[in-house]
Design a protein around this motif. Sequence first.
Motif, PDB file in Angstrom:
ATOM      1  N   GLY A  50       1.156  -1.211  -0.178  1.00 28.52           N
ATOM      2  CA  GLY A  50       0.666   0.186  -0.230  1.00 28.52           C
ATOM      3  C   GLY A  50       0.652   0.880   0.018  1.00 28.52           C
ATOM      4  N   PRO A  51       0.189   2.889   0.174  1.00 28.64           N
ATOM      5  CA  PRO A  51       0.847   3.802  -0.029  1.00 28.64           C
ATOM      6  C   PRO A  51       1.866   4.015   1.152  1.00 28.64           C
ATOM      7  CG  PRO A  51      -1.837   3.957   0.843  1.00 28.64           C
ATOM      8  CD  PRO A  51      -1.545   2.459   0.211  1.00 28.64           C
ATOM      9  N   SER A  52       2.269   4.694   1.046  1.00 29.48           N
ATOM     10  CA  SER A  52       3.599   5.277   2.419  1.00 29.48           C
ATOM     11  C   SER A  52       3.275   5.269   3.780  1.00 29.48           C
ATOM     12  CB  SER A  52       4.807   6.237   2.048  1.00 29.48           C
ATOM     13  OG  SER A  52       5.796   6.179   2.950  1.00 29.48           O
ATOM     14  N   GLY A  53       3.264   4.839   4.780  1.00 28.34           N
ATOM     15  CA  GLY A  53       2.442   4.849   5.565  1.00 28.34           C
ATOM     16  C   GLY A  53       1.679   3.756   6.247  1.00 28.34           C
ATOM     17  N   ALA A  54       1.309   2.996   5.707  1.00 29.98           N
ATOM     18  CA  ALA A  54       0.399   1.697   5.358  1.00 29.98           C
ATOM     19  C   ALA A  54       0.384   0.610   6.765  1.00 29.98           C
ATOM     20  CB  ALA A  54       0.145   1.237   3.406  1.00 29.98           C
ATOM     21  N   THR A  55      -0.207   0.383   7.144  1.00 33.58           N
ATOM     22  CA  THR A  55       0.404  -0.577   8.272  1.00 33.58           C
ATOM     23  C   THR A  55       0.795  -2.424   7.775  1.00 33.58           C
ATOM     24  OG1 THR A  55      -1.491  -0.057   9.845  1.00 33.58           O
ATOM     25  CG2 THR A  55      -1.055  -2.067   9.999  1.00 33.58           C
ATOM     26  N   LEU A  56       2.071  -2.927   7.532  1.00 28.54           N
ATOM     27  CA  LEU A  56       2.656  -3.651   6.976  1.00 28.54           C
ATOM     28  C   LEU A  56       1.274  -5.103   7.410  1.00 28.54           C
ATOM     29  CD1 LEU A  56       6.062  -3.095   7.845  1.00 28.54           C
ATOM     30  CD2 LEU A  56       5.104  -3.241   5.836  1.00 28.54           C
ATOM     31  N   PRO A  57       1.278  -5.183   6.167  1.00 30.19           N
ATOM     32  CA  PRO A  57       0.708  -7.106   6.839  1.00 30.19           C
ATOM     33  C   PRO A  57       1.558  -7.481   7.760  1.00 30.19           C
ATOM     34  CG  PRO A  57       0.201  -6.565   4.607  1.00 30.19           C
ATOM     35  CD  PRO A  57       1.531  -5.277   4.927  1.00 30.19           C
ATOM     36  N   PHE A  68      10.576  -9.575   3.260  1.00 28.71           N
ATOM     37  CA  PHE A  68      10.618  -8.214   3.040  1.00 28.71           C
ATOM     38  C   PHE A  68       9.586  -7.831   2.166  1.00 28.71           C
ATOM     39  CE2 PHE A  68      13.403  -4.725   1.586  1.00 28.71           C
ATOM     40  CZ  PHE A  68      14.194  -4.541   2.095  1.00 28.71           C
ATOM     41  N   PRO A  69       9.352  -6.559   2.007  1.00 28.56           N
ATOM     42  CA  PRO A  69       8.420  -5.860   1.016  1.00 28.56           C
ATOM     43  C   PRO A  69       9.015  -5.884  -0.152  1.00 28.56           C
ATOM     44  CG  PRO A  69       9.230  -4.391   2.345  1.00 28.56           C
ATOM     45  CD  PRO A  69       9.676  -5.685   3.766  1.00 28.56           C
ATOM     46  N   ARG A 159       7.026   3.265  13.203  1.00 27.26           N
ATOM     47  CA  ARG A 159       7.671   3.411  10.991  1.00 27.26           C
ATOM     48  C   ARG A 159       8.994   2.564  10.940  1.00 27.26           C
ATOM     49  NH1 ARG A 159       8.730   9.651  11.865  1.00 27.26           N
ATOM     50  NH2 ARG A 159       9.359   8.442  13.513  1.00 27.26           N
ATOM     51  N   TYR A 160       8.930   1.500   9.738  1.00 27.85           N
ATOM     52  CA  TYR A 160      10.723   1.749   9.352  1.00 27.85           C
ATOM     53  C   TYR A 160       9.896   2.057   7.791  1.00 27.85           C
ATOM     54  CZ  TYR A 160       8.560  -1.923  13.234  1.00 27.85           C
ATOM     55  OH  TYR A 160       9.164  -2.195  14.484  1.00 27.85           O
ATOM     56  N   PHE A 161      11.257   3.163   8.077  1.00 27.52           N
ATOM     57  CA  PHE A 161      11.548   3.895   6.860  1.00 27.52           C
ATOM     58  C   PHE A 161      12.237   2.801   5.974  1.00 27.52           C
ATOM     59  CE2 PHE A 161      12.289   7.304   9.113  1.00 27.52           C
ATOM     60  CZ  PHE A 161      11.013   8.032   9.203  1.00 27.52           C
ATOM     61  N   PHE A 162      12.445   2.217   4.399  1.00 30.01           N
ATOM     62  CA  PHE A 162      12.952   1.633   4.029  1.00 30.01           C
ATOM     63  C   PHE A 162      13.080   2.971   2.665  1.00 30.01           C
ATOM     64  CE2 PHE A 162      10.523  -0.835   5.126  1.00 30.01           C
ATOM     65  CZ  PHE A 162      10.411  -2.040   5.727  1.00 30.01           C
ATOM     66  N   GLU A 163      14.905   3.199   2.673  1.00 29.09           N
ATOM     67  CA  GLU A 163      15.555   3.800   2.159  1.00 29.09           C
ATOM     68  C   GLU A 163      16.457   4.395   0.845  1.00 29.09           C
ATOM     69  OE1 GLU A 163      17.192   6.534   5.340  1.00 29.09           O
ATOM     70  OE2 GLU A 163      16.109   5.687   6.415  1.00 29.09           O
ATOM     71  N   VAL A 164      16.082   4.758  -0.487  1.00 30.38           N
ATOM     72  CA  VAL A 164      16.640   4.314  -1.602  1.00 30.38           C
ATOM     73  C   VAL A 164      17.799   5.444  -1.513  1.00 30.38           C
ATOM     74  CG1 VAL A 164      16.450   3.619  -4.069  1.00 30.38           C
ATOM     75  CG2 VAL A 164      14.756   2.825  -2.312  1.00 30.38           C
ATOM     76  N   VAL A 165      18.801   4.520  -2.302  1.00 28.19           N
ATOM     77  CA  VAL A 165      19.794   5.791  -2.550  1.00 28.19           C
ATOM     78  C   VAL A 165      20.551   5.566  -3.526  1.00 28.19           C
ATOM     79  CG1 VAL A 165      22.013   7.378  -1.477  1.00 28.19           C
ATOM     80  CG2 VAL A 165      20.112   6.079   0.167  1.00 28.19           C
ATOM     81  N   ALA A 166      20.237   6.872  -4.702  1.00 26.43           N
ATOM     82  CA  ALA A 166      20.865   6.864  -5.981  1.00 26.43           C
ATOM     83  C   ALA A 166      22.499   6.957  -5.293  1.00 26.43           C
ATOM     84  CB  ALA A 166      20.479   8.046  -7.279  1.00 26.43           C
ATOM     85  N   TRP A 196      16.988  10.701  -2.820  1.00 22.10           N
ATOM     86  CA  TRP A 196      16.744   9.273  -2.394  1.00 22.10           C
ATOM     87  C   TRP A 196      15.391   9.633  -1.702  1.00 22.10           C
ATOM     88  CZ3 TRP A 196      14.568  10.553   2.456  1.00 22.10           C
ATOM     89  CH2 TRP A 196      14.773  11.673   2.832  1.00 22.10           C
ATOM     90  N   GLY A 197      15.063   8.648  -1.954  1.00 17.76           N
ATOM     91  CA  GLY A 197      13.501   8.638  -1.256  1.00 17.76           C
ATOM     92  C   GLY A 197      13.416   7.685  -0.771  1.00 17.76           C
ATOM     93  N   MET A 198      11.762   7.133   0.230  1.00 19.82           N
ATOM     94  CA  MET A 198      11.747   6.243   0.254  1.00 19.82           C
ATOM     95  C   MET A 198      10.714   6.271   0.650  1.00 19.82           C
ATOM     96  SD  MET A 198      12.128   7.515   5.211  1.00 19.82           S
ATOM     97  CE  MET A 198      10.820   9.395   5.527  1.00 19.82           C
ATOM     98  N   TRP A 199      10.363   4.849   1.552  1.00 23.52           N
ATOM     99  CA  TRP A 199       8.632   4.170   1.372  1.00 23.52           C
ATOM    100  C   TRP A 199       8.437   3.356   2.623  1.00 23.52           C
ATOM    101  CZ3 TRP A 199       6.813  -0.448   3.831  1.00 23.52           C
ATOM    102  CH2 TRP A 199       4.807  -0.728   3.063  1.00 23.52           C
ATOM    103  N   VAL A 200       6.960   4.076   4.147  1.00 22.18           N
ATOM    104  CA  VAL A 200       7.637   4.172   5.329  1.00 22.18           C
ATOM    105  C   VAL A 200       6.600   2.894   5.206  1.00 22.18           C
ATOM    106  CG1 VAL A 200       6.719   4.527   7.261  1.00 22.18           C
ATOM    107  CG2 VAL A 200       8.068   5.946   5.935  1.00 22.18           C
ATOM    108  N   GLY A 201       6.711   1.732   6.141  1.00 18.61           N
ATOM    109  CA  GLY A 201       5.915   0.766   6.334  1.00 18.61           C
ATOM    110  C   GLY A 201       5.574   0.756   8.347  1.00 18.61           C
ATOM    111  N   SER A 202       3.798   0.644   8.555  1.00 17.85           N
ATOM    112  CA  SER A 202       3.899   0.615  10.067  1.00 17.85           C
ATOM    113  C   SER A 202       3.692  -0.611  10.431  1.00 17.85           C
ATOM    114  CB  SER A 202       3.334   2.087   9.844  1.00 17.85           C
ATOM    115  OG  SER A 202       3.041   3.227  10.146  1.00 17.85           O
TER     116      SER A 202
END
Length: 208
Positions: A50-57, A68-69, A159-166, A196-202
């Motif tokens: 789901g969108p950033s901030g969504a609860t992790l199943p 791993f998502p 919150r769990y940050f998944f950060e991608v860095v170029a 960089w950018g990130m997706w957040v799971g909760s």
Amino acid sequence: MSGTARAVIEVILSYLFKNQKGRDAKSFYTTPAFASHKEQTIEVTAPDCGPSGATLPSEYTYEGGGRFPTLEWRAPGPVAESVKEWLLVSEDPDAPLSTPVCHGIYLGIPVAKTRVEAKDFELADPAQRLLKGGFYYGMPRRDVVYMPPRPLMNHGVHRYFFEVVALSEPLDKEFAKSAANRDQVAEAIKGKVLGWGMWVGSSERTWS
């Protein structure tokens, strides 16, 4: 120790450290390597969650299997044209510690790879710390490929940050294999960050 006793201890710790959360200001993306890149420019999504901030199943949490998502990312034109390698970091800024807890760090992700999924994080060559996705894993808080979310019981939502860095140039291969930790990687990428950018799971655990 019984499961009930462990739960009681966790609940007590959660009460004692109830205000020890939100270490965003000490997240990986705030280290000196990102001084010229304060804002996110890479779009990161997790199509299965789901969108950033969504609860992790549950299947993405420690107690549900620790999958791993799947992550996908897209960089803007100037970054996409210059990137030579990707870096991925997962951390929890809400752990009751002075700095975020690193749950996973992945080096040497090939430039053509803009999607990772659970099978990519299976071991290919443990001696080289090489994963089946064709990249390496560094040293999170414990020496494992990935620490799935397991927030302290009754400590609220983490919150769990998944950060991608170029990166503008690849990291040294020997360094990538060296079990480098979060701080060592942050130092190694100085002068190499393009964006960089990130997706957040909760996730949250409660004593029921």
